[in-house]
Design a protein around this motif. Structure first.
Motif, mmCIF file in Angstrom:
data_model
loop_
_atom_site.group_PDB
_atom_site.id
_atom_site.type_symbol
_atom_site.label_atom_id
_atom_site.label_comp_id
_atom_site.label_asym_id
_atom_site.label_seq_id
_atom_site.Cartn_x
_atom_site.Cartn_y
_atom_site.Cartn_z
ATOM 1 N N ILE A 57 0.998 -1.238 -0.088
ATOM 2 C CA ILE A 57 0.038 0.004 0.115
ATOM 3 C C ILE A 57 0.871 1.096 -0.031
ATOM 4 N N LEU A 58 0.588 2.290 -0.973
ATOM 5 C CA LEU A 58 1.297 3.385 -1.023
ATOM 6 C C LEU A 58 0.464 4.432 -0.927
ATOM 7 N N THR A 59 0.761 5.521 -0.066
ATOM 8 C CA THR A 59 -0.082 6.755 0.073
ATOM 9 C C THR A 59 0.815 7.923 -0.166
ATOM 10 N N GLY A 60 0.089 8.838 -0.596
ATOM 11 C CA GLY A 60 1.140 10.164 -1.002
ATOM 12 C C GLY A 60 1.634 10.056 -2.371
ATOM 13 N N ALA A 61 1.811 11.240 -2.914
ATOM 14 C CA ALA A 61 2.612 11.320 -4.340
ATOM 15 C C ALA A 61 4.075 11.078 -4.202
ATOM 16 N N ILE A 62 4.713 11.017 -5.523
ATOM 17 C CA ILE A 62 6.141 11.034 -5.437
ATOM 18 C C ILE A 62 6.709 12.303 -5.869
ATOM 19 N N GLY A 63 7.540 12.809 -4.759
ATOM 20 C CA GLY A 63 7.887 14.110 -5.104
ATOM 21 C C GLY A 63 9.405 14.276 -5.059
ATOM 22 N N ASN A 64 10.207 13.291 -4.682
ATOM 23 C CA ASN A 64 11.579 13.317 -4.510
ATOM 24 C C ASN A 64 12.188 12.051 -4.926
ATOM 25 N N SER A 65 13.598 11.932 -5.108
ATOM 26 C CA SER A 65 14.250 10.689 -5.579
ATOM 27 C C SER A 65 14.267 9.388 -4.592
ATOM 28 N N HIS A 66 14.303 9.723 -3.152
ATOM 29 C CA HIS A 66 13.764 8.511 -2.249
ATOM 30 C C HIS A 66 12.453 7.960 -2.388
ATOM 31 N N GLN A 67 11.650 8.747 -2.690
ATOM 32 C CA GLN A 67 10.189 8.352 -2.997
ATOM 33 C C GLN A 67 10.063 7.347 -4.139
ATOM 34 N N VAL A 68 10.868 7.761 -5.060
ATOM 35 C CA VAL A 68 10.744 7.289 -6.365
ATOM 36 C C VAL A 68 11.345 5.781 -5.938
ATOM 37 N N GLU A 69 12.360 5.651 -5.121
ATOM 38 C CA GLU A 69 13.151 4.386 -4.700
ATOM 39 C C GLU A 69 12.111 3.466 -4.215
ATOM 40 N N ALA A 70 11.490 4.342 -3.020
ATOM 41 C CA ALA A 70 10.518 3.501 -2.285
ATOM 42 C C ALA A 70 9.459 3.022 -3.055
ATOM 43 N N ALA A 71 8.866 3.579 -3.851
ATOM 44 C CA ALA A 71 7.774 3.071 -4.810
ATOM 45 C C ALA A 71 8.279 1.834 -5.571
ATOM 46 N N LYS A 72 9.590 1.932 -6.265
ATOM 47 C CA LYS A 72 9.956 0.919 -7.042
ATOM 48 C C LYS A 72 10.279 -0.273 -6.153
ATOM 49 N N LEU A 73 10.730 0.022 -5.016
ATOM 50 C CA LEU A 73 11.010 -1.285 -4.107
ATOM 51 C C LEU A 73 9.405 -2.028 -3.805
ATOM 52 N N MET A 74 8.664 -1.294 -3.314
ATOM 53 C CA MET A 74 7.218 -1.801 -3.093
ATOM 54 C C MET A 74 6.519 -2.422 -4.030
ATOM 55 N N ARG A 75 6.747 -1.878 -5.266
ATOM 56 C CA ARG A 75 6.385 -2.514 -6.483
ATOM 57 C C ARG A 75 7.155 -3.966 -6.741
ATOM 58 N N GLU A 76 8.317 -3.778 -6.695
ATOM 59 C CA GLU A 76 9.066 -5.297 -6.866
ATOM 60 C C GLU A 76 8.774 -6.401 -5.900
ATOM 61 N N ARG A 77 8.338 -5.785 -4.662
ATOM 62 C CA ARG A 77 8.253 -6.725 -3.452
ATOM 63 C C ARG A 77 6.990 -7.054 -3.256
ATOM 64 N N ALA A 78 5.757 -6.462 -3.897
ATOM 65 C CA ALA A 78 4.332 -6.623 -3.675
ATOM 66 C C ALA A 78 3.765 -7.480 -4.738
ATOM 67 N N LYS A 79 2.922 -8.404 -4.448
ATOM 68 C CA LYS A 79 2.089 -9.105 -5.796
ATOM 69 C C LYS A 79 1.067 -8.240 -6.105
ATOM 70 N N THR A 80 0.463 -7.186 -5.285
ATOM 71 C CA THR A 80 -0.772 -6.435 -5.744
ATOM 72 C C THR A 80 -0.368 -4.975 -4.997
ATOM 73 N N LEU A 81 -0.239 -4.018 -5.720
ATOM 74 C CA LEU A 81 0.111 -2.506 -5.370
ATOM 75 C C LEU A 81 -1.137 -1.653 -5.446
ATOM 76 N N VAL A 82 -1.516 -1.324 -4.038
ATOM 77 C CA VAL A 82 -2.560 -0.462 -3.927
ATOM 78 C C VAL A 82 -2.132 1.012 -3.535
ATOM 79 N N ALA A 83 -2.718 1.956 -4.484
ATOM 80 C CA ALA A 83 -2.505 3.315 -4.297
ATOM 81 C C ALA A 83 -3.726 3.763 -3.496
ATOM 82 N N ILE A 84 -3.602 4.402 -2.187
ATOM 83 C CA ILE A 84 -4.611 4.914 -1.524
ATOM 84 C C ILE A 84 -4.496 6.379 -1.434
ATOM 85 N N GLY A 85 -5.557 7.263 -1.542
ATOM 86 C CA GLY A 85 -5.730 8.640 -1.117
ATOM 87 C C GLY A 85 -5.409 9.235 -2.570
#
Length: 180
Positions: A57-85
């Motif tokens: 589950i990811l909440t929030g927009a992506i505004g900096n390079s660390h958040q890009v890495e966090a989103a990619k890591l979550m996508r890589e490790r999650a079978k289903t990705l949910v964007a909330i909010g």
């Protein structure tokens, strides 16, 4: 029955979506019979485990390079990705800065704000670099389920999680998408 592993992370956000998650209240106890929260911003474990999770589950927009890495890591490790909010789904209020140059945004936030005295734009290699634009999550990684709202109601979040626990892809309609 094996519990479904869930990891959550918040990116450029106010934490309101995670507060709505906690507002599930006593239903959260029932949900915990079927799910295990492996990592979240409000636990000691901040990143999804290397062996992966069933739901990210990811909440929030992506505004900096660390958040890009966090989103990619979550996508890589999650079978289903949910964007909330709204911020995760559309970019939300975070995109208001998209009309300005990033240097102007940083100067306004750290130097020129009414409550700042002797302000300075922080510089450190430990800080993520501000992107030119704040982005919704799907402009960086593929998203499987979208739940808009600012924040979405606890009922809507519970519906999404309950459907995923039941092995179904949530279909959002009617009261789940009602906003007051």
């Amino acid at each position: 029955m094996k519990k479904i592993k869930i990891a959550t992370d918040w990116l450029e956000a106010c934490a309101g979506c995670h507060m709505s998650l906690l507002d599930i209240d006593e239903r959260l106890v029932e949900l915990l019979k079927h799910v295990e929260f492996s990592s979240s911003p409000i636990t000691d474990l901040k990143h999804p485990p290397k062996d992966g999770v069933d739901v990210g589950i990811l909440t929030g927009a992506i505004g900096n390079s660390h958040q890009v890495e966090a989103a990619k890591l979550m996508r890589e490790r999650a079978k289903t990705l949910v964007a909330i909010g709204d911020c995760a789904v559309f970019g939300g209020i975070c995109t208001m800065r998209n009309f300005f140059d990033t240097k102007d945004v940083l100067r306004r936030g750290y130097v020129e704000s009414e409550s700042t005295v002797d302000g300075k734009v922080p510089e450190s290699e430990d800080l993520g670099e501000l992107l030119d634009k704040a982005l919704p999550v799907n402009q960086v990684v593929e998203v499987d389920v979208y739940l808009p709202g600012c924040p979405p109601s606890a009922d809507a979040i519970y519906f999404v999680l309950s459907e995923l626990v039941a092995g179904r892809r949530p279909v959002l309609a009617g009261e789940v998408l009602k906003y007051d």
